[in-house]
Design an enzyme around this catalytic site. Structure first.
Site, PDB file in Angstrom:
ATOM      1  N   THR A   1      10.505  -8.085 -11.614  1.00 14.32           N
ATOM      2  CA  THR A   1       9.837  -9.360 -11.903  1.00 14.32           C
ATOM      3  C   THR A   1       8.652  -9.509 -10.972  1.00 14.32           C
ATOM      4  O   THR A   1       8.771  -9.280  -9.770  1.00 14.32           O
ATOM      5  CB  THR A   1      10.843 -10.522 -11.719  1.00 14.32           C
ATOM      6  OG1 THR A   1      11.898 -10.330 -12.655  1.00 14.32           O
ATOM      7  CG2 THR A   1      10.187 -11.870 -11.941  1.00 14.32           C
TER       8      THR A   1
ATOM      9  N   GLY B   1       0.822  -1.207   0.000  1.00 22.11           N
ATOM     10  CA  GLY B   1       0.000   0.000   0.000  1.00 22.11           C
ATOM     11  C   GLY B   1       0.854   1.255   0.000  1.00 22.11           C
ATOM     12  O   GLY B   1       0.534   2.248  -0.664  1.00 22.11           O
ATOM     13  N   SER B   2       1.952   1.209   0.725  1.00 22.74           N
ATOM     14  CA  SER B   2       2.839   2.378   0.785  1.00 22.74           C
ATOM     15  C   SER B   2       3.398   2.705  -0.598  1.00 22.74           C
ATOM     16  O   SER B   2       3.469   3.871  -0.985  1.00 22.74           O
ATOM     17  CB  SER B   2       3.991   2.129   1.766  1.00 22.74           C
ATOM     18  OG  SER B   2       3.498   1.874   3.054  1.00 22.74           O
TER      19      SER B   2
ATOM     20  N   CYS C   1       2.384   1.560  12.937  1.00 24.29           N
ATOM     21  CA  CYS C   1       3.641   2.198  12.572  1.00 24.29           C
ATOM     22  C   CYS C   1       4.118   3.144  13.676  1.00 24.29           C
ATOM     23  O   CYS C   1       5.253   3.585  13.678  1.00 24.29           O
ATOM     24  CB  CYS C   1       3.467   2.983  11.278  1.00 24.29           C
ATOM     25  SG  CYS C   1       2.384   2.172  10.125  1.00 24.29           S
TER      26      CYS C   1
ATOM     27  N   ASN D   1      -7.322   4.578   9.303  1.00 21.93           N
ATOM     28  CA  ASN D   1      -6.831   3.352   9.910  1.00 21.93           C
ATOM     29  C   ASN D   1      -6.884   3.354  11.430  1.00 21.93           C
ATOM     30  O   ASN D   1      -6.907   2.308  12.054  1.00 21.93           O
ATOM     31  CB  ASN D   1      -5.400   3.064   9.435  1.00 21.93           C
ATOM     32  CG  ASN D   1      -4.505   4.273   9.484  1.00 21.93           C
ATOM     33  OD1 ASN D   1      -4.831   5.324   8.930  1.00 21.93           O
ATOM     34  ND2 ASN D   1      -3.376   4.164  10.146  1.00 21.93           N
TER      35      ASN D   1
ATOM     36  N   SER E   1      -3.909  -2.667  -0.452  1.00 26.25           N
ATOM     37  CA  SER E   1      -2.850  -3.549   0.002  1.00 26.25           C
ATOM     38  C   SER E   1      -3.425  -4.907   0.393  1.00 26.25           C
ATOM     39  O   SER E   1      -4.424  -4.975   1.107  1.00 26.25           O
ATOM     40  CB  SER E   1      -2.139  -2.924   1.201  1.00 26.25           C
ATOM     41  OG  SER E   1      -1.144  -3.792   1.678  1.00 26.25           O
ATOM     42  N   ALA E   2      -2.778  -5.980  -0.074  1.00 29.34           N
ATOM     43  CA  ALA E   2      -3.343  -7.327   0.120  1.00 29.34           C
ATOM     44  C   ALA E   2      -3.443  -7.738   1.589  1.00 29.34           C
ATOM     45  O   ALA E   2      -4.418  -8.363   1.995  1.00 29.34           O
ATOM     46  CB  ALA E   2      -2.496  -8.350  -0.642  1.00 29.34           C
ATOM     47  N   HIS E   3      -2.439  -7.371   2.388  1.00 30.57           N
ATOM     48  CA  HIS E   3      -2.417  -7.930   3.754  1.00 30.57           C
ATOM     49  C   HIS E   3      -3.465  -7.320   4.683  1.00 30.57           C
ATOM     50  O   HIS E   3      -3.636  -7.759   5.810  1.00 30.57           O
ATOM     51  CB  HIS E   3      -1.008  -7.838   4.357  1.00 30.57           C
ATOM     52  CG  HIS E   3      -0.588  -6.480   4.813  1.00 30.57           C
ATOM     53  ND1 HIS E   3      -0.666  -6.088   6.134  1.00 30.57           N
ATOM     54  CD2 HIS E   3      -0.086  -5.418   4.151  1.00 30.57           C
ATOM     55  CE1 HIS E   3      -0.207  -4.851   6.251  1.00 30.57           C
ATOM     56  NE2 HIS E   3       0.152  -4.416   5.059  1.00 30.57           N
TER      57      HIS E   3
ATOM     58  N   GLN F   1      -7.587   0.716   3.966  1.00 32.24           N
ATOM     59  CA  GLN F   1      -8.444   0.190   5.042  1.00 32.24           C
ATOM     60  C   GLN F   1      -9.842  -0.167   4.549  1.00 32.24           C
ATOM     61  O   GLN F   1     -10.564  -0.912   5.213  1.00 32.24           O
ATOM     62  CB  GLN F   1      -8.572   1.218   6.170  1.00 32.24           C
ATOM     63  CG  GLN F   1      -7.334   1.387   6.999  1.00 32.24           C
ATOM     64  CD  GLN F   1      -6.995   0.162   7.843  1.00 32.24           C
ATOM     65  OE1 GLN F   1      -7.863  -0.617   8.217  1.00 32.24           O
ATOM     66  NE2 GLN F   1      -5.722  -0.014   8.126  1.00 32.24           N
TER      67      GLN F   1
HETATM   68  C1  LIG Z   1      -1.622  -0.252   6.153  1.00 33.90           C
HETATM   69  C2  LIG Z   1      -1.888   1.030   5.480  1.00 33.90           C
HETATM   70  C3  LIG Z   1      -1.026   1.535   4.495  1.00 33.90           C
HETATM   71  C4  LIG Z   1       0.259   0.861   4.139  1.00 33.90           C
HETATM   72  O1  LIG Z   1       0.089  -0.374   3.516  1.00 33.90           O
HETATM   73  P1  LIG Z   1       1.339  -1.373   3.457  1.00 33.90           P
HETATM   74  O2  LIG Z   1       0.905  -2.459   2.526  1.00 33.90           O
HETATM   75  O3  LIG Z   1       1.539  -1.865   4.851  1.00 33.90           O
HETATM   76  O4  LIG Z   1       2.487  -0.599   2.947  1.00 33.90           O
HETATM   77  C5  LIG Z   1      -1.359   2.713   3.881  1.00 33.90           C
HETATM   78  N1  LIG Z   1      -2.482   3.381   4.198  1.00 33.90           N
HETATM   79  C6  LIG Z   1      -3.343   2.927   5.118  1.00 33.90           C
HETATM   80  C7  LIG Z   1      -4.578   3.699   5.417  1.00 33.90           C
HETATM   81  C8  LIG Z   1      -3.067   1.739   5.793  1.00 33.90           C
HETATM   82  O5  LIG Z   1      -3.915   1.313   6.731  1.00 33.90           O
END
Ligand SMILES: *Cc1c(COP(=O)(O)O)cnc(C)c1O
Length: 379
Positions: free
Chosen positions: A237, A71-72, A325, A151, A199-201, A179
């Protein structure tokens, strides 16, 4: 000891179905997706299938989806990539005071490079000040970036209203929806969103893979130089297994959305009801109505949340005091400060973000633990 995990805004468990779908691409189908032989082509096909699943979740077209490493990176690419490619049109960018650090620190970098950033205030619920947004638009404003949902406090921003304002002034609108994706319905066409980060996680996919949606016709500079992957917009890749995992996580999120929202909000409402009934002087942070289903953020009176988290951890409870973070940093959260919390209230904030793995029994356990740690300690 049984682990009770209430920190789904920091990351989520990987779903077994997602893992199973990824497995072949970590083992037998290890080919490079750019290669022309069989196992390369399988990888390529799997990536394109994932791209469709990601696009479908937000009602984009597959061509508008670019895979990233997180996501970053999506946030960095959206802001820097767009700013660099469009700096001739203007150098002013508008964002909010409650963005994730991936946005705020990217903005700081852009400021050092000559861009001008306006940080919009939010009200006590964490909703951005629309009047201030309108008034801060200038001749040379090229981009508005406001998060879909916060978040820390779970507040959902008035995205439709913001994009309407941006459209009327011909300004591109990006939203950090990390989020929100998978937790609430998102339709980029209806909402007229130009760029969106995910972001997948955060939706039961693997760590280390994300996506950026960029509407057709919007230009951005590549952020990672090298090979010609992702339509020559992001070298490297492909993380085939990760991308496959993100695709499957999106497909499952779409399928289970209704149940997900219902279940998570019932867990959340149950927790808030119990906690406010059983512990004195509890304050809810963030909007009660416009809120992510699984998010609860409350401030306890005369409590140091760092100490509380430590004691909760001893009981196998995972929660957070703000964004992950920020752990270890003593300064009060920028989000809680922006919604007007005193230093004391911000210092006593506990964020619990529920997931489908949680049960009502887990919440009873959590509330009992909090009661013991907060009330009885003082007697
Ligand atoms: C977790 C988060 C990110 C960052 O995502 P990552 O995949 O951990 O780099 C960015 N923005 C928000 C609002 C998030 O909650």
């Amino acid at each position: 000891m049984k682990i009770r995990y209430f920190d789904n805004a920091a990351t989520t468990s990987i779903s077994e179905k997602v893992l199973m779908k990824m497995f072949p691409y970590l083992t037998t189908s290890y080919g490079n997706a750019s290669a022309m032989y069989g196992i390369g082509r399988y990888a390529k096909r799997a990536i394109e299938e994932a791209r469709r699943d990601v696009a479908e979740l937000i009602n984009a077209t597959p061509k508008e989806i670019y895979f990233t490493s997180c996501g970053s990176e999506s946030d960095n690419t959206a802001l820097k990539g767009f700013a660099y490619a469009n700096k001739e049109k203007g150098k002013h960018i508008i964002t909010s005071k409650i963005e994730h650090h991936a946005i705020l620190e990217t903005c700081e970098t852009l400021e050092k490079q000559g861009f001008e950033i306006t940080y919009i205030n939010v009200n006590k619920d964490g909703v951005i000040d629309i009047n201030e947004l309108v008034n801060s638009i200038k001749e040379d404003t090229i981009l508005i970036s406001i998060m879909f949902a916060n978040n820390e406090i779970g507040t959902i921003e008035p995205i439709e209203e913001i994009s309407k304002i941006a459209k009327a002034k011909n300004i591109v609108f990006h939203t950090d929806a990390v989020q929100a994706v998978g937790n609430i319905p998102i339709n980029v066409q209806e909402l007229r969103i130009d760029m969106l980060s995910m972001s997948a996680h955060k939706l039961h996919g693997p760590k280390g893979v994300g996506a950026l949606y960029v509407k057709n016709g919007i230009d951005f500079e590549k952020y990672i130089n090298g090979g010609h992957q992702e339509k020559n917009k992001r070298a490297g890749t492909e993380n085939v297994a990760g991308i496959v995992g993100l695709g499957e996580a999106c497909r499952l999120a779409k399928k289970d959305m209704e149940y997900h929202i219902k279940y998570l909000s019932s867990l959340r409402n149950y927790y808030i009801k119990k906690i406010t009934a059983e512990i004195p002087n509890v304050k809810i942070n963030g909007s009660l109505e416009k809120r992510l289903p699984g998010n609860a953020n409350v401030s306890f009176k005369d409590v140091d949340s760092q100490e509380l988290l430590f004691k909760l951890d001893e009981l196998g409870i995972c929660a957070s005091s703000g964004s992950a973070c920020n752990t270890g940093i003593q300064a009060p959260s920028h989000v809680l400060t922006a919604i007007g919390l005193s230093k004391e209230d911000a210092g006593g904030a506990l964020r619990t973000t529920f997931g489908e793995d949680n049960t009502f029994d887990d919440i009873d356990f959590l509330v009992q633990a909090l009661k013991r740690l907060i009330c009885c300690n003082k007697e």
